[in-house]
Design a protein around this motif. Sequence first.
Motif, PDB file in Angstrom:
ATOM      1  N   GLY A 337      46.450  16.478  70.631  1.00  0.00           N
ATOM      2  CA  GLY A 337      46.086  16.346  69.561  1.00  0.00           C
ATOM      3  C   GLY A 337      45.351  17.043  68.581  1.00  0.00           C
ATOM      4  N   ILE A 338      44.285  17.402  69.666  1.00  0.00           N
ATOM      5  CA  ILE A 338      42.924  18.467  69.336  1.00  0.00           C
ATOM      6  C   ILE A 338      43.477  19.453  68.676  1.00  0.00           C
ATOM      7  CG2 ILE A 338      40.755  19.539  70.189  1.00  0.00           C
ATOM      8  CD1 ILE A 338      40.811  17.299  71.991  1.00  0.00           C
ATOM      9  N   SER A 339      44.249  19.732  69.218  1.00  0.00           N
ATOM     10  CA  SER A 339      45.466  21.917  69.259  1.00  0.00           C
ATOM     11  C   SER A 339      46.288  21.574  67.953  1.00  0.00           C
ATOM     12  CB  SER A 339      46.305  22.293  70.400  1.00  0.00           C
ATOM     13  OG  SER A 339      46.754  20.880  69.935  1.00  0.00           O
ATOM     14  N   CYS A 340      46.016  20.773  67.472  1.00  0.00           N
ATOM     15  CA  CYS A 340      47.245  20.193  66.423  1.00  0.00           C
ATOM     16  C   CYS A 340      47.041  20.429  65.228  1.00  0.00           C
ATOM     17  CB  CYS A 340      47.969  19.631  66.195  1.00  0.00           C
ATOM     18  SG  CYS A 340      49.386  19.033  67.360  1.00  0.00           S
ATOM     19  N   ASP A 341      45.125  19.621  65.667  1.00  0.00           N
ATOM     20  CA  ASP A 341      44.056  19.111  63.982  1.00  0.00           C
ATOM     21  C   ASP A 341      43.118  20.688  63.835  1.00  0.00           C
ATOM     22  OD1 ASP A 341      44.232  16.815  64.589  1.00  0.00           O
ATOM     23  OD2 ASP A 341      42.568  15.747  65.820  1.00  0.00           O
ATOM     24  N   ASN A 342      43.367  21.241  64.841  1.00  0.00           N
ATOM     25  CA  ASN A 342      42.359  22.397  64.855  1.00  0.00           C
ATOM     26  C   ASN A 342      43.276  23.610  63.767  1.00  0.00           C
ATOM     27  OD1 ASN A 342      40.351  21.848  66.670  1.00  0.00           O
ATOM     28  ND2 ASN A 342      41.798  23.402  68.600  1.00  0.00           N
ATOM     29  N   ALA A 343      45.301  23.239  64.184  1.00  0.00           N
ATOM     30  CA  ALA A 343      45.600  24.162  63.124  1.00  0.00           C
ATOM     31  C   ALA A 343      46.036  23.922  61.931  1.00  0.00           C
ATOM     32  CB  ALA A 343      47.238  24.417  64.360  1.00  0.00           C
ATOM     33  N   ILE A 344      45.921  22.409  62.026  1.00  0.00           N
ATOM     34  CA  ILE A 344      45.729  21.930  60.710  1.00  0.00           C
ATOM     35  C   ILE A 344      44.604  22.065  59.883  1.00  0.00           C
ATOM     36  CG2 ILE A 344      46.054  19.422  59.542  1.00  0.00           C
ATOM     37  CD1 ILE A 344      47.800  18.577  61.788  1.00  0.00           C
ATOM     38  N   GLU A 345      43.206  21.952  60.665  1.00  0.00           N
ATOM     39  CA  GLU A 345      42.282  22.736  59.806  1.00  0.00           C
ATOM     40  C   GLU A 345      41.863  23.766  59.232  1.00  0.00           C
ATOM     41  OE1 GLU A 345      39.472  20.337  58.021  1.00  0.00           O
ATOM     42  OE2 GLU A 345      41.238  18.958  59.939  1.00  0.00           O
ATOM     43  N   GLU A 346      42.940  24.982  59.887  1.00  0.00           N
ATOM     44  CA  GLU A 346      42.575  25.972  60.101  1.00  0.00           C
ATOM     45  C   GLU A 346      43.586  26.545  58.323  1.00  0.00           C
ATOM     46  OE1 GLU A 346      41.354  30.096  60.084  1.00  0.00           O
ATOM     47  OE2 GLU A 346      40.136  28.128  59.903  1.00  0.00           O
ATOM     48  N   SER A 347      44.802  25.688  58.854  1.00  0.00           N
ATOM     49  CA  SER A 347      46.031  26.109  57.726  1.00  0.00           C
ATOM     50  C   SER A 347      45.293  25.673  55.963  1.00  0.00           C
ATOM     51  CB  SER A 347      47.201  25.304  58.155  1.00  0.00           C
ATOM     52  OG  SER A 347      47.369  26.270  59.197  1.00  0.00           O
ATOM     53  N   LYS A 348      44.896  24.454  56.663  1.00  0.00           N
ATOM     54  CA  LYS A 348      44.135  23.949  55.064  1.00  0.00           C
ATOM     55  C   LYS A 348      43.130  24.656  54.755  1.00  0.00           C
ATOM     56  CE  LYS A 348      44.106  19.329  55.844  1.00  0.00           C
ATOM     57  NZ  LYS A 348      43.338  17.841  55.908  1.00  0.00           N
TER      58      LYS A 348
END
Length: 443
Positions: A337-348
Amino acid sequence: MTELYLLAILVSILLDIVLFYKVTKLKVSKAHFLFYLLLVIIGVICSFTGYKAILFYNVLAIVILNIIHKDNNNLTLISGTLIYIFSVDLIIELLRGVSLDVIEKFNMSKNEIEWINLGCIFCFFLITYLIVFFSANWIRKKLTGNNFRIFFWLILYLYLVTLVIAVVYKGTKNIPPATIFFLSFLIVQFIFSLGLYYLMVKNQKVLLKKSEQDKIIQEQEQLQEYTKYLEESEDELRAFRHDYRNMFNSLKISAQEGNTKEVIQKLDEYTKANLNAKAFEKYRDVNHIKIKSLKSIIIAKLTEMYREHIPYNFECSSEITKLPKNINEIDLVRIVGISCDNAIEESKVLIEQNQEAHIEIMAYSSERGEFEYEIQNKRSDSEISIKQIQQSGYSTKKSHSGLGLANINSIKNKYENMTISYEVPEGYFDFYLVIEPEEESEE
């Protein structure tokens, strides 16, 4: 008799210090002997001065013990424990004063009253010790639990109310009517404080339960969406197969006549029209994950990426049916969850800056039980320090790649067979996790 009163005061101060360490479980340091001695001396002086001086001593004790244990970094536990002990001291002292006022109504000599008073002092010392001793664990849990702020302020409120009653009572000579009033007021305040604390805690539990229910509902909606996707995909595949069969039949004549250019053109047009839909690839390979908790978090994060219009690719070529025995599923779900959240936030951030974003996710499980998980996302051009992003509290508006990595490391430290690595190739951030199967012990 004066010597006995001095002894009683010393016992009271030392007893408070002992009870403080009983509740907090902190270690007594010989290096701070001068601080303890200063507390005792000031405490003795203030005890002969009055309640205002005692208030000064109580505040000073809180400051000094926080300085002594500054490395512990728990202001609420230290201050709350002392306030609780001082509150018990005040209540017991108030009861002793009331008892003595009642005794003075009887025809007794001054010497007899002093001896009774001294006996009451040591008797109430024992009561104070027993109250704090048996409530120590409960107080410590409340001052370090989820509702520690509420409990701390209730203790402080009770202390201030008790102090005001004690000061007013000391200067009041209307006994017993004033006594009955003050004691009744104190009891009412105490009951009110406990009731208020209970209602606050109960309300928090209700809110927490509602939050958990909302989360469950959200997960169910995501799973329902995934189920709907599978059904639609199955229908699309069935229709695709039917249409493709009809198309091949219609192209037989062209193929037999040797018009291969026309066949290739029509096949290319049909493929582009029917096989490039993003929704068709939305949850590809998710069906290979058989662990419900892991499957749920993957579905949730892929759904979020799809809704945020973030290009992504998820790959899971092998079926994942189990994890190494010593791994807690919740810990793995948190890491994913944390690793995906990091990737999603950076992609945004990249999308907001009109830059290209992309996320690649891979999950794999070998036959011998090894589990691998990797997520790679495009990042901004700013430089990233691997060491810095793993530090607790680190954040940056330009890049969210390091968010939560300190929490991931704290989870990793629980498992000897878990390895996590971070890489920052040009334009990307790569997170890679490997969990080796636990070695079976030889009998």
